[in-house]
Structure formats: C-alpha cells, structure tokens
Enzyme design. Structure first.
Site, mmCIF file in Angstrom:
data_model
loop_
_atom_site.group_PDB
_atom_site.id
_atom_site.type_symbol
_atom_site.label_atom_id
_atom_site.label_comp_id
_atom_site.label_asym_id
_atom_site.label_seq_id
_atom_site.Cartn_x
_atom_site.Cartn_y
_atom_site.Cartn_z
ATOM 1 N N TYR A 79 2.717 7.460 -15.287
ATOM 2 C CA TYR A 79 2.874 8.870 -14.919
ATOM 3 C C TYR A 79 3.175 9.666 -16.191
ATOM 4 C CZ TYR A 79 3.557 12.673 -11.629
ATOM 5 O OH TYR A 79 3.422 13.844 -10.929
ATOM 6 N N LYS A 86 -12.124 -0.396 10.021
ATOM 7 C CA LYS A 86 -13.286 -0.362 9.126
ATOM 8 C C LYS A 86 -12.845 -0.594 7.680
ATOM 9 C CE LYS A 86 -17.789 0.748 9.218
ATOM 10 N NZ LYS A 86 -18.756 0.447 10.280
#
Length: 759
Positions: free
Chosen positions: A39, A94
């Site tokens: 970060y 899925k």
C-alpha cells in the site's frame, strides 16, 4: 427438491462460513516493509506505470486473471426471474467452477437493473477492473442485445455462457454423434424445440460448421417458426424462419429428422415422435431438471438413438463446465479483446477430439464401471476430465492469435502447455527435469502388477509422453480386456510388451536363477518355481538382473516390505553402500520437502543415516534442486545427550567425512530446520542457509509420522515417492495408495537412473 437435499444444500452454503468464495492475498503482509510495498507509499509505483501504459495493469495487478460473473437475475437456472440478490448463490457457484477448473479468480456482481441499456452502462463501466466478463442468467431476448452492445463497447472478452457454453458443447456432441452414425453435417435435417438464447447460439455454430439453414426447422411455444407467421418477429427467430409448408407442430415436422435439439421444457418430445425420426437419430434433450424426453423412454422405441441430456445421471451430459473455464483461460492468457466465432469453433473441435482420446484415470475413477470408450454412450468428455484445460485453452489461445484479437501472443506453446499441465498434475513443474531427461533415451521398465487399472493408465501416459518402454507382467487376455474396458488406446506388442506370468517360456531359466540367489535363504527349488508364477515382483527382478529390463516399479498391490525383501535379495546394495533407504517428496505451497527414511530402516545406525543423507542429496540433485539437509531430533544443537540426539550428532560427523561440501547441519528441531531465523537464534554460524529441503529423521517412526502429518495437513500438497535409494539397480517400491501420476513419475525417475546405471 426433497427436504433432505434442500437442508443439505442450505447447510453447505451456511457452514463453516456463509457463501462459497473469499479473497486471499497473494503477497505476504508480515512486516512493516510488506505493508509499505503493498500500500502507501510503494503502491504508487505500479499506479504510475499503468498510467503510462494501460497494458502494464496485466503485469502489476490481478486483472489478467480476474473475471466478472454478472447477472441481473432475470433467468436463474430453472427458477426464472427471481432477482439479482436471490441469484447470488448461483453466481458464487460459477466463480467456484472458474477457480476449480481453470485457476481463474472471480468477483460475482449482481446488478439490480432490468433496463437493458442501464445494465449495459453499469457493466461497461467495470472494464478497468476485469480481464473478462461472463454474463449469466439474463433472459432472452434482452441477453442478445446486452451481449452485442457490450461486445461493441468493451475491449475485453464478453461471453454469455447460457448461449455459447451450451452451444459449444452441443455442437461438439453433434459432430461426434454424426461421426458415430456416419452421417454428413451438410445432409442432416434438424428439428429444434425452443428459440431462446441457447438454441439460437447452437444453430449459429452448427451452420458455421456446415449445417444447411434450409435443413433446420425451429419450433417455439407457438409452434413452427415460418416466414410470415407474425409481424415484427425477433431477428434471431426470423433468421431461422422456414417457408410455410403448412406444418404447424413439432409432431408434424419431426418425421424423418436426423437430429432433435431440445432447449425448451419437459416432456415436449414423445415416444411416437421419436419413432418417426430417421435412422440412428440424435436426441439432445437439454431441458433441466427434466428433459424433453427421458433417455430410457427414447431408447425403448429407438434403441439406435444417441441421446444427450443436461443431467449427470445419464450418459452424454451437456454441461457448460466443459468449456467456459477453459475458453476464458485461453482468452485471458493472450489478452484477447473478444471471444469470437473462431475461438468458439476452436473450442468445439478441441472438445470433440478429446472424446476420441484414451480415457483419463481421473475420469475412470470418478465414473466407476461406466464404459468410457468413444461411441453412442460417450460422445463428449466428462466434466472431470483433467485434460480439458490442456486441450481447450491452447486451441482457444491460438485461435485468438490467428484471428487478430490477442494483445499478448504466446511465443512458446510447448511452455504454455507445460504451465497448463500444472493445473492437472501439481507435480508437473517438479518432475520437468526428470521427464526431459527420460525422453532423451527411454528405457525398458518392467511393471509387475500389469493387470492393475492404475498401471494400465500409467502405461498409456508413459507411451503418450514418450518416457519409457513398458513391460507388463500379467495374463494377456486380462490385460487386453481391461484396456478395452478402460477406454485406453495402447496395443500389446506395439506400445508395450507382455510377460505372461502363467506360461512364459523363459520361466525355467528365471526360477533357476532365482533359486541360485535364494537357496541359502531357505528357498527350495519348488518354492522358486512357484515364485515365478505367483510372485510378479520376483519375475520382474530377475528380468532386470538378466538385462531383459532396465528398471522396475512395483508395490501398487501388497505390502511394501514383502516387495522390498525380494528387491534386496535379488539386487543387493550398490557399490560402496551398505544400506538402503526410502525417501518421500512433499510438494507443498511453502516449498518442496523430502523426508527420509520413511520405509526401510526401523532404527538406523549413524552410519546408515549418513549413507541415507548423502544418497538423498544425490537424488534431490536429479530434480534440479540444491540439497539442504537437516538432521532432526528432539534435541536442538546439543540441548540433550539422549541416545537419539547422540546418534544424530554422530551422523553429522560421518556425513561431513563423506560429503564435506554438502550443506547439512544438526541435530535440530523441526522448526529450526525450516525457519532460518529460529535456527540462527540457536546457532548463528550454521552452514545451513535458508529452509532445509531434506529432513533426515532419527528413525522410521518419526519419518513416517512426519510424512503423513504433512501429507494430509495441506489440501494443496502432493507427494512423489517413495524413492528407493541404495539398491544396485533402478528399482522403486511404491505403496497401494499410489496414483497413476505417481507411477508415471517414478517410472520416469527409474528411466533416468537406468541411463546412468552400468549394465
């Protein structure tokens, strides 16, 4: 759905945590520096690189392996318009399939928007996030419009699986079915029940492959679709409207049809209709959960019919998981800007061709006694065939490159296929140097358990990969019968040799030689004769000893030590060695770890342990890995003077005498062996650097316990071995749990050893 299944499904989705997916970091976040890199401030560096070159996003972010599964919930399974939120479990499911079958990461996105244009705007705005878009469970005709507009606006693949997935699998099935019944696609007549997304996509693909439009008749809920039936007919339907013949119903147009394609609803096709179809008809009854006609009913009136359904409890299941993960895998890997017709057709052909191949052991294991040889009951691969990714993804990637939609073309397809193979076999990268060396000079390897299904599957793999010249011991009739039953394509006398354990003419010489070896071990001539019939390991060992085979792999049946006792008696130890040892490799996410001695010596002496450590290091070098050996104990660098600790300290001294350049240290705790900082706290000047990769245990008990704990503690870990060390010939004794791939791996290792073993 019965109550028991319903409750099981609810529990599955609720526990141990709600849902089926999660996000896991791919970089460590263990220190302040890690955080600064992941970060602020470090993250600014890749941001600026991507600003300069948008394609750098594929280098510095997960975009290239990230697909969105997007739905508005208007056509969820057979449940209809249940809304975006209610469809979320399907979209998560899925995502699980993408990850399981192709290693693709997924964010499921449920959009509560029924207006097609607004839905399109939402999806198009997400393009910077994803490498591809999988549209899911969107009702017709809006799905056609949505996909078309998104394809026009977006520069990444957009794929409506309900249309194209079903179409690709169905088309592959039809191609193979026509091959079985010897009909030409340009000549056959097809009747279609249903004019939704899947049906239209199926017809489009079949026409692209040579089916004539005038040979297709489509029926929807109003009957036959013919020209002039209604004003303002949807373009997708109008494209397949036929001249008005006066026939209005499915029953009227089915007469003489070669193919019935059902994408409609249950019980649409009757037995009377099936009777009227042409010779050897193909019936694709794809409605779920109840098809247009049940296969037993169709077979009752037409035994010559080839039948496909969407259900797993009948042969020839048309299941979209056969294609969508692998199409996206290929598309993502070349940075495709679209999934075009060329890529879909490449997938069709790859799926169709795979059904002709020999059967995978994974499929054979999953589907038990089913006959999986190409024919009327097997015209499309099974969903769990691990080779789907290796066949479909490269075909799709190449089609993308050839058709000009690939932004990152693949330069080396052999290397790409090797990488994909890691999805199938986790040992592929580890075994690559061994396989490469074995292919240079394949040797004769005798497999005593030649009638075993796993051995036969392994033989097929060995021939396909060009790793060895197998010799199987067993009854020829049994071997031939099982090859046929397993759907394999190997041929005795061509691909491999059979030694008939009941009547080989060399057996008198074999038992005589075996008797000479064993006569001072309590074996009589009669017992030696019986061994040549009943003890296949003894037969194989004598063949290697006589030079009629170069190596042997045994042990897939029976007790390890019974096999080893024969091996030890026939071959003895190699020159300069006074013991044997067994080592197992564990391929874990954290790295490769080798453990010895797992099978041979219950309580080895320091001299034996020293020999085992040196032999283990030699073996590890064959895999292209620098050996780093730790001698393990409950004692940590002299903290105990127990007999066990003293033994390991003495072992270290003997190893340093034998192999002064070997990186080794001990005795030490297991955590000190694997974590350098822990080791350095106790022994800052240890010559062992980094994590040890060979762990030598003080006895078999410790080795076996450690190996089994590590083996089952990691769901992603796989094993290689046991590797037998110290015997004078290239021989390895496996265990009854050995998989087909483990047999293949050990044969390859034996071949490499045979290449450097004097005759």
């Amino acid at each position: 759905m019965d109550e028991q299944l319903k409750q099981s499904a609810l529990d599955f989705h609720e526990f141990p945590v709600p849902g089926k997916i999660q996000v896991s970091p791919t970089k460590p976040l263990a220190t302040q520096r890690d955080l600064a890199l992941a970060y602020s401030p470090g993250v600014a560096a890749p941001c600026l690189e991507i600003e300069k070159d948008p394609l750098a996003a594929y280098k510095y972010t997960a975009r290239g392996n990230l697909v969105a599964v997007i739905s508005n919930g208007t056509a969820v399974l057979g449940l209809g318009n249940i809304g975006a939120l209610a469809g979320k479990p399907v979209m998560e499911g899925k995502g699980v399939l993408f990850k399981k079958f192709a290693g693709i990461d997924v964010f499921d996105i449920e959009v509560d928007e029924l207006d097609p244009d607004k839905f399109i705007n939402v999806v198009a705005a997400l393009e910077p996030t994803f490498g591809g878009i999988n549209l899911e469970d969107i009702k017709a005709p809006e799905c056609f419009y949505i996909e078309q507009k998104l394809r026009e606006r977006m520069n990444i693949p957009v794929f409506h699986d309900d249309q194209h997935g079903t179409a690709i699998i169905s088309t592959a099935a039809i191609l193979n079915g026509l091959r079985v019944v010897e009909k030409n696609i340009s000549d056959v007549r097809m009747v279609v029940s249903g004019a939704g997304a899947a049906a239209i996509a199926c017809m489009n693909l079949l026409v692209a492959l040579g089916m004539q439009k005038h040979n297709i008749v489509v029926c929807d809920s109003k009957g036959v679709i013919y020209k002039g039936r209604e004003p303002n007919m949807a373009e997708t339907k109008a494209a397949y409207a036929v001249d008005d013949s006066g026939k209005r119903t499915l029953d009227e147009v089915i007469d003489g049809a070669d193919i019935f394609l059902g994408c409609s609803g249950p019980k649409v096709l009757t037995q009377e209709m099936v009777k009227k179809m042409a010779r050897a008809p193909m019936i694709l009854a794809l409605a779920n959960p109840e098809p247009e006609i049940l296969p037993p009913l169709a077979k009752e009136v037409r035994p010559d019919a080839i039948i496909c359904t969407g259900r797993s409890d009948y042969p020839n299941q048309v299941n979209n998981v056969l294609c969508f993960p692998f199409i996206f895998r290929g598309a993502l890997d070349v940075g495709a800007t679209a999934i075009n017709e060329e890529m879909k057709l490449a997938a069709v052909r790859a799926i169709a061709e795979l059904a002709h191949a020999e059967q995978s052991e994974v499929v054979a294991s999953a589907y038990g006694d089913q006959d999986l040889s190409f024919g009327p009951e097997y015209i499309i691969p099974k969903p769990f065939d691990p080779r789907l990714i290796v066949k479909i993804a490269p075909a799709v990637a190449k089609a993308a490159m050839d058709s000009g939609v690939a932004t990152r073309p693949i330069a080396d397809f052999d290397a790409y296929i090797d990488k994909l193979t890691e999805f199938v076999y986790k040992t592929n990268l580890f075994m690559k140097p061994i396989f490469s060396q074995a292919r240079k000079d394949p040797k004769r390897v005798v497999l005593p358990e030649g009638e075993e299904a796993r051995v036969l599957h392994a033989t097929q793999e060995l021939i396909t990969l060009g790793l060895a010249k197998p010799i199987l011991i067993g009854r020829p009739s049994v071997i031939e019968m099982r090859i046929q039953k397993l759907g394999l394509q190997i041929k005795a006398g061509v691909d491999f040799e059979i030694v008939n354990n009941e009547s080989d003419p060399r057996f008198k010489e074999y038992w005589s030689e075996y008797y000479q070896i064993m006569k001072r071990r309590g074996i009589t001539q009669e017992q030696a004769q019986r061994a040549m019939i009943g003890n296949h390991t003894a037969i194989g060992a004598i063949m290697v000893q006589r030079g009629e085979a170069d190596a042997m792999i045994c042990g897939t049946i029976g007790d390890y030590h019974e096999h080893f006792s024969v091996v030890k008696a026939v071959f003895g130890y190699r020159d300069g060695v006074h013991t044997a040892g067994a080592m197992n490799a564990l391929l874990l996410p954290s790295g490769n770890t080798f453990i010895a001695d797992t099978y041979v010596n219950e309580d080895p002496t320091p001299e034996q342990l020293a020999e085992i450590a040196v032999m283990a290091a030699e073996t590890v070098r064959r895999f292209g890995i620098e050996p780093k050996v730790a001698l393990l104990s409950h004692s940590n660098f002299g903290s105990s003077n127990s007999l066990s600790a003293s033994k390991m300290r003495e072992t270290l001294e003997r190893v340093r005498e034998r192999a002064p350049d070997l990186m080794i240290d001990g005795e030490m705790h297991g955590d000190a062996a694997l974590v350098e900082s822990i080791r350095n706290d106790r022994m800052p000047d240890s010559p062992l650097k980094g994590a040890a990769n060979i762990l030598v245990m003080p006895n078999m008990e410790a080795a076996r316990i450690s190996y089994n704990l590590l083996r089952v503690s990691s769901s992603e870990g796989v094993t290689v071995g046991p590797v037998l060390m110290g015997v004078s010939k290239p021989v390895h004794v496996l265990t009854p749990i050995a998989s087909v791939r483990r047999i293949v791996n050990m044969v390859a290792l034996a071949v490499v050893e045979a290449q450097t073993t004097p005759l």
